[in-house]
Design an enzyme around this catalytic site. Structure first.
Site, PDB file in Angstrom:
ATOM      1  N   SER A   9      48.433  46.238  42.802  1.00  0.00           N
ATOM      2  CA  SER A   9      48.243  45.682  41.453  1.00  0.00           C
ATOM      3  C   SER A   9      48.711  46.687  40.412  1.00  0.00           C
ATOM      4  O   SER A   9      48.157  47.797  40.308  1.00  0.00           O
ATOM      5  CB  SER A   9      46.764  45.368  41.218  1.00  0.00           C
ATOM      6  OG  SER A   9      46.562  45.175  39.831  1.00  0.00           O
ATOM      7  N   ASP A  36      48.239  41.301  37.213  1.00  0.00           N
ATOM      8  CA  ASP A  36      46.955  40.869  36.660  1.00  0.00           C
ATOM      9  C   ASP A  36      47.078  40.561  35.182  1.00  0.00           C
ATOM     10  O   ASP A  36      47.183  41.464  34.354  1.00  0.00           O
ATOM     11  CB  ASP A  36      45.913  41.980  36.866  1.00  0.00           C
ATOM     12  CG  ASP A  36      45.375  42.009  38.286  1.00  0.00           C
ATOM     13  OD1 ASP A  36      44.996  40.942  38.804  1.00  0.00           O
ATOM     14  OD2 ASP A  36      45.334  43.104  38.872  1.00  0.00           O
ATOM     15  N   MET A 138      38.075  36.843  44.757  1.00  0.00           N
ATOM     16  CA  MET A 138      37.745  38.076  44.026  1.00  0.00           C
ATOM     17  C   MET A 138      36.559  38.756  44.704  1.00  0.00           C
ATOM     18  O   MET A 138      35.522  38.113  44.945  1.00  0.00           O
ATOM     19  CB  MET A 138      37.358  37.771  42.575  1.00  0.00           C
ATOM     20  CG  MET A 138      38.477  37.262  41.683  1.00  0.00           C
ATOM     21  SD  MET A 138      39.817  38.419  41.400  1.00  0.00           S
ATOM     22  CE  MET A 138      38.964  39.874  40.843  1.00  0.00           C
ATOM     23  N   GLY A 143      38.352  41.756  35.640  1.00  0.00           N
ATOM     24  CA  GLY A 143      38.457  42.408  34.336  1.00  0.00           C
ATOM     25  C   GLY A 143      38.918  43.855  34.412  1.00  0.00           C
ATOM     26  O   GLY A 143      39.602  44.317  33.507  1.00  0.00           O
ATOM     27  N   GLY A 146      39.318  49.562  39.802  1.00  0.00           N
ATOM     28  CA  GLY A 146      38.479  50.706  40.135  1.00  0.00           C
ATOM     29  C   GLY A 146      37.011  50.407  40.363  1.00  0.00           C
ATOM     30  O   GLY A 146      36.184  51.319  40.388  1.00  0.00           O
ATOM     31  N   ASP A 176      40.752  40.572  46.528  1.00  0.00           N
ATOM     32  CA  ASP A 176      41.150  41.320  45.336  1.00  0.00           C
ATOM     33  C   ASP A 176      39.941  42.016  44.724  1.00  0.00           C
ATOM     34  O   ASP A 176      39.047  41.363  44.189  1.00  0.00           O
ATOM     35  CB  ASP A 176      41.775  40.345  44.335  1.00  0.00           C
ATOM     36  CG  ASP A 176      42.338  41.029  43.109  1.00  0.00           C
ATOM     37  OD1 ASP A 176      42.339  42.264  43.056  1.00  0.00           O
ATOM     38  OD2 ASP A 176      42.782  40.292  42.198  1.00  0.00           O
ATOM     39  N   GLY A 177      39.963  43.368  44.803  1.00  0.00           N
ATOM     40  CA  GLY A 177      38.935  44.157  44.138  1.00  0.00           C
ATOM     41  C   GLY A 177      38.234  45.119  45.083  1.00  0.00           C
ATOM     42  O   GLY A 177      37.633  44.695  46.065  1.00  0.00           O
ATOM     43  N   GLY A 178      38.365  46.411  44.804  1.00  0.00           N
ATOM     44  CA  GLY A 178      37.654  47.420  45.591  1.00  0.00           C
ATOM     45  C   GLY A 178      38.140  47.552  47.026  1.00  0.00           C
ATOM     46  O   GLY A 178      37.367  47.947  47.905  1.00  0.00           O
ATOM     47  N   GLY A 198      44.621  48.083  43.799  1.00  0.00           N
ATOM     48  CA  GLY A 198      45.012  48.710  42.548  1.00  0.00           C
ATOM     49  C   GLY A 198      44.838  50.208  42.605  1.00  0.00           C
ATOM     50  O   GLY A 198      45.780  50.961  42.851  1.00  0.00           O
ATOM     51  N   SER A 199      43.584  50.660  42.395  1.00  0.00           N
ATOM     52  CA  SER A 199      43.343  52.100  42.303  1.00  0.00           C
ATOM     53  C   SER A 199      43.610  52.826  43.615  1.00  0.00           C
ATOM     54  O   SER A 199      44.138  53.944  43.605  1.00  0.00           O
ATOM     55  CB  SER A 199      41.912  52.354  41.809  1.00  0.00           C
ATOM     56  OG  SER A 199      41.002  51.550  42.517  1.00  0.00           O
TER      57      SER A 199
END
Ligand code: DX5
Ligand code: ZN
Length: 216
Positions: A9, A36, A138, A143, A146, A176-178, A198-199
């Site tokens: 991302s 995103d 999700m 939003g 990280g 998606d996420g973490g 992402g992160s």
């Protein structure tokens, strides 16, 4: 273990150097670029839009996976299709006429995805599963990059994978996420096909190595 496709991302990239972010993703061996899009309404932040997507399109042949976190997804479909998106996903929570939005995305020649936030049950998607190309689960509240993965959401991935098998459907399941090395294992064993990162990706010094580790 089954291998997943990796979708870094660019929300976690250096916004002053997005071209380099795309080059880094391509060089890492990842298959998709996750974009995103936040409107300051469905979620508080404002990220970026169709022009940036179009400007990046010339730089790579990787699939562009647009994740609309917008309150009015029906208003953004033409722009992102024109910008060269391959997949366009919208939030079920922001859609009154979700089936119509899927039809429109497909009429534009793109793959259609539906996303659900952590508090939405997988069963809310039941009537859409025959029509969608992608379900984006999700695993954080949308939003921000990280955040820590809400691993309970993997139960929904299992439920969706089961429904896909029972119904003979063909949609892909994305998380998606973490996502990190540990949560990637759990996501893949639950049935995820695509891992958004992402992160974890952008903080990694060796991006090719992290892609290999995440994909299982
Ligand atoms: C959150 C976004 C995610 C996020 C992922 O609203 O949809 O794609 O950027 O970032 P990490 O992997 O850092 O949780
Ligand atoms: Zn996303």
């Amino acid at each position: 273990m089954r291998k997943a496709l990796i979708a870094p991302s660019i929300l976690s990239a250096d916004f002053s150097n997005m071209g380099k972010a795309i080059d880094d993703i391509a060089a890492s061996g990842a298959e998709w670029v996750h974009i995103d899009v936040m409107d300051g309404n469905f979620v508080p932040p404002i990220s970026f839009g169709a022009k940036m997507t179009a400007d990046l399109r010339g730089r790579t042949a990787l699939k562009f996976d647009v994740h609309l976190m917008t309150q009015t997804p029906q208003n953004q479909l033409d722009d992102f299709a024109g910008a060269g998106a391959d997949y366009i996903s919208f939030h079920l929570e922001a859609a009154v006429h979700a089936h119509r939005i899927i039809q429109k995305i497909r009429q534009l020649g793109k793959k259609a995805g539906v996303s659900i936030v952590p508090s939405t049950p997988a069963s809310a998607l039941d009537s859409l599963l025959p029509f969608t190309d992608l379900v984006l689960v999700m695993t954080v509240n949308p939003g921000y990059g990280g955040q820590s993965c809400i691993t309970e959401c993997f139960t929904k991935v299992e439920q969706l994978a089961r429904r896909r098998l029972e119904g003979g459907f063909e949609f892909l399941i994305s998380v998606d996420g973490g996502i990190n090395e540990s949560t990637a294992r759990q996501a893949i064993s639950a049935g995820a096909d695509i891992l958004v990162t992402g992160s974890t990706f952008f903080n990694a010094a060796d991006k090719a190595a992290i892609v290999q580790k995440l994909r299982g």
